[in-house]
Design a protein around this motif. Structure first.
Motif, PDB file in Angstrom:
ATOM      1  N   ASP A  71     -74.602 -99.633  83.796  1.00  0.00           N
ATOM      2  CA  ASP A  71     -75.602 -98.947  83.369  1.00  0.00           C
ATOM      3  C   ASP A  71     -76.913 -98.827  83.298  1.00  0.00           C
ATOM      4  O   ASP A  71     -77.730 -99.647  83.096  1.00  0.00           O
ATOM      5  N   ASN A  72     -77.508 -98.101  85.387  1.00  0.00           N
ATOM      6  CA  ASN A  72     -78.679 -98.931  85.953  1.00  0.00           C
ATOM      7  C   ASN A  72     -80.070 -98.612  84.716  1.00  0.00           C
ATOM      8  O   ASN A  72     -81.244 -99.443  84.660  1.00  0.00           O
ATOM      9  N   ALA A  73     -79.731 -97.927  83.634  1.00  0.00           N
ATOM     10  CA  ALA A  73     -80.766 -97.011  82.729  1.00  0.00           C
ATOM     11  C   ALA A  73     -81.335 -98.435  81.735  1.00  0.00           C
ATOM     12  O   ALA A  73     -82.350 -98.187  81.236  1.00  0.00           O
ATOM     13  N   LYS A  74     -80.012 -99.023  81.788  1.00  0.00           N
ATOM     14  CA  LYS A  74     -80.207-100.453  81.153  1.00  0.00           C
ATOM     15  C   LYS A  74     -79.827-101.455  81.663  1.00  0.00           C
ATOM     16  O   LYS A  74     -80.203-102.198  81.247  1.00  0.00           O
ATOM     17  N   ASN A  75     -80.185-101.669  82.594  1.00  0.00           N
ATOM     18  CA  ASN A  75     -80.303-102.258  84.008  1.00  0.00           C
ATOM     19  C   ASN A  75     -79.137-103.496  83.335  1.00  0.00           C
ATOM     20  O   ASN A  75     -79.657-104.733  83.168  1.00  0.00           O
ATOM     21  N   THR A  76     -78.224-102.988  83.188  1.00  0.00           N
ATOM     22  CA  THR A  76     -76.826-103.429  82.625  1.00  0.00           C
ATOM     23  C   THR A  76     -75.591-103.776  83.453  1.00  0.00           C
ATOM     24  O   THR A  76     -75.183-102.271  83.520  1.00  0.00           O
ATOM     25  N   VAL A  77     -74.483-104.715  83.802  1.00  0.00           N
ATOM     26  CA  VAL A  77     -72.650-104.690  83.967  1.00  0.00           C
ATOM     27  C   VAL A  77     -72.383-105.048  82.618  1.00  0.00           C
ATOM     28  O   VAL A  77     -72.895-106.020  82.679  1.00  0.00           O
ATOM     29  N   TYR A  78     -71.575-104.022  82.983  1.00  0.00           N
ATOM     30  CA  TYR A  78     -70.200-104.483  81.588  1.00  0.00           C
ATOM     31  C   TYR A  78     -69.166-105.218  82.264  1.00  0.00           C
ATOM     32  O   TYR A  78     -69.029-104.432  83.625  1.00  0.00           O
ATOM     33  N   LEU A  79     -68.376-105.480  81.497  1.00  0.00           N
ATOM     34  CA  LEU A  79     -66.893-105.813  82.058  1.00  0.00           C
ATOM     35  C   LEU A  79     -66.075-105.663  80.877  1.00  0.00           C
ATOM     36  O   LEU A  79     -66.091-106.738  79.389  1.00  0.00           O
ATOM     37  N   GLN A  80     -64.855-104.592  80.808  1.00  0.00           N
ATOM     38  CA  GLN A  80     -65.069-104.261  79.885  1.00  0.00           C
ATOM     39  C   GLN A  80     -62.608-105.119  80.253  1.00  0.00           C
ATOM     40  O   GLN A  80     -62.238-104.643  81.138  1.00  0.00           O
ATOM     41  N   MET A  81     -62.310-105.715  79.427  1.00  0.00           N
ATOM     42  CA  MET A  81     -61.713-106.309  79.359  1.00  0.00           C
ATOM     43  C   MET A  81     -60.365-106.036  78.051  1.00  0.00           C
ATOM     44  O   MET A  81     -60.674-106.067  77.154  1.00  0.00           O
ATOM     45  N   THR A  82     -59.362-105.373  78.802  1.00  0.00           N
ATOM     46  CA  THR A  82     -58.231-105.355  77.438  1.00  0.00           C
ATOM     47  C   THR A  82     -57.002-105.844  78.001  1.00  0.00           C
ATOM     48  O   THR A  82     -56.482-106.531  79.197  1.00  0.00           O
ATOM     49  N   SER A  83     -55.829-105.692  76.865  1.00  0.00           N
ATOM     50  CA  SER A  83     -55.180-106.588  77.003  1.00  0.00           C
ATOM     51  C   SER A  83     -55.038-108.664  77.819  1.00  0.00           C
ATOM     52  O   SER A  83     -54.501-108.471  78.629  1.00  0.00           O
ATOM     53  N   LEU A  84     -56.123-108.671  77.306  1.00  0.00           N
ATOM     54  CA  LEU A  84     -56.380-110.776  77.235  1.00  0.00           C
ATOM     55  C   LEU A  84     -54.677-111.188  77.238  1.00  0.00           C
ATOM     56  O   LEU A  84     -53.968-110.921  75.906  1.00  0.00           O
ATOM     57  N   LYS A  85     -55.105-111.936  77.717  1.00  0.00           N
ATOM     58  CA  LYS A  85     -53.793-113.424  78.042  1.00  0.00           C
ATOM     59  C   LYS A  85     -54.364-114.493  77.270  1.00  0.00           C
ATOM     60  O   LYS A  85     -55.880-114.879  78.038  1.00  0.00           O
ATOM     61  N   PRO A  86     -53.228-115.498  76.403  1.00  0.00           N
ATOM     62  CA  PRO A  86     -54.480-116.914  75.982  1.00  0.00           C
ATOM     63  C   PRO A  86     -55.050-117.297  77.895  1.00  0.00           C
ATOM     64  O   PRO A  86     -56.366-118.286  77.886  1.00  0.00           O
ATOM     65  N   GLU A  87     -54.446-116.915  79.216  1.00  0.00           N
ATOM     66  CA  GLU A  87     -54.797-117.229  80.171  1.00  0.00           C
ATOM     67  C   GLU A  87     -56.215-116.491  80.676  1.00  0.00           C
ATOM     68  O   GLU A  87     -56.757-117.477  81.491  1.00  0.00           O
ATOM     69  N   ASP A  88     -56.565-115.430  79.957  1.00  0.00           N
ATOM     70  CA  ASP A  88     -57.636-115.395  79.935  1.00  0.00           C
ATOM     71  C   ASP A  88     -59.501-116.178  79.902  1.00  0.00           C
ATOM     72  O   ASP A  88     -60.258-115.965  80.266  1.00  0.00           O
ATOM     73  N   THR A  89     -58.594-117.152  78.802  1.00  0.00           N
ATOM     74  CA  THR A  89     -59.398-117.855  78.478  1.00  0.00           C
ATOM     75  C   THR A  89     -60.609-119.237  79.103  1.00  0.00           C
ATOM     76  O   THR A  89     -60.243-119.742  79.765  1.00  0.00           O
ATOM     77  N   ALA A  90     -62.034-118.481  79.241  1.00  0.00           N
ATOM     78  CA  ALA A  90     -62.734-119.055  79.990  1.00  0.00           C
ATOM     79  C   ALA A  90     -64.388-118.690  79.830  1.00  0.00           C
ATOM     80  O   ALA A  90     -64.263-118.084  78.318  1.00  0.00           O
ATOM     81  N   VAL A  91     -65.266-119.421  80.063  1.00  0.00           N
ATOM     82  CA  VAL A  91     -66.445-119.650  80.229  1.00  0.00           C
ATOM     83  C   VAL A  91     -66.748-117.857  81.469  1.00  0.00           C
ATOM     84  O   VAL A  91     -66.288-118.307  82.716  1.00  0.00           O
ATOM     85  N   TYR A  92     -67.524-116.885  80.587  1.00  0.00           N
ATOM     86  CA  TYR A  92     -67.599-116.075  82.189  1.00  0.00           C
ATOM     87  C   TYR A  92     -69.111-115.514  82.335  1.00  0.00           C
ATOM     88  O   TYR A  92     -69.512-115.542  81.033  1.00  0.00           O
TER      89      TYR A  92
END
Length: 122
Positions: A71-92
């Motif tokens: 969203d360039n107007a908000k100067n923001t980039v998002y990461l929508q994560m779905t169907s999360l798994k335990p192996e997705d555990t991390a510092v992003y």
């Protein structure tokens, strides 16, 4: 020039989270902004990159589950994560100046956010 990542938390497997990366000190419009992650005891790896024109790139594990949006107007980039798994555990982390090549290598330019913890419980 700063990037600040937020939105992490604790979620059960199968749940969803949306991470935000807010830029300050520069306009991220036309910049490639990416998401990376590092799990305990593992190397940092790329997740997704949004090119300056908004074209998304994903590593295989993220395809179909994660969506990068800007969203360039908000100067923001998002990461929508779905169907999360335990192996997705991390510092992003979010970072500027990514590309498909740097994504695969787990690297980006010199500007990195501070990281947000994502924990997925089984």
């Amino acid at each position: 020039v700063q990037l600040q990542a937020s939105g992490g938390g604790l979620v059960q497997a199968g749940g969803s989270l949306r991470l935000s990366c807010v830029a300050s000190g520069f306009s991220l419009e036309h910049y490639a902004i990416g998401w990376f992650r590092q799990a305990p005891g593992k190397e940092r790896e790329g997740v997704s990159c949004s090119s300056g024109s908004g074209r998304p790139y994903y590593l295989d594990f993220a395809k179909g589950r994660f969506t990068i949006e800007r969203d360039n107007a908000k100067n923001t980039v998002y990461l929508q994560m779905t169907s999360l798994k335990p192996e997705d555990t991390a510092v992003y982390y979010c970072a500027a100046d990514c590309s498909p090549g740097t994504l695969a290598a787990g690297t980006a330019g010199n500007h990195w956010g501070q990281g947000t913890q994502v924990t997925v419980s089984s």
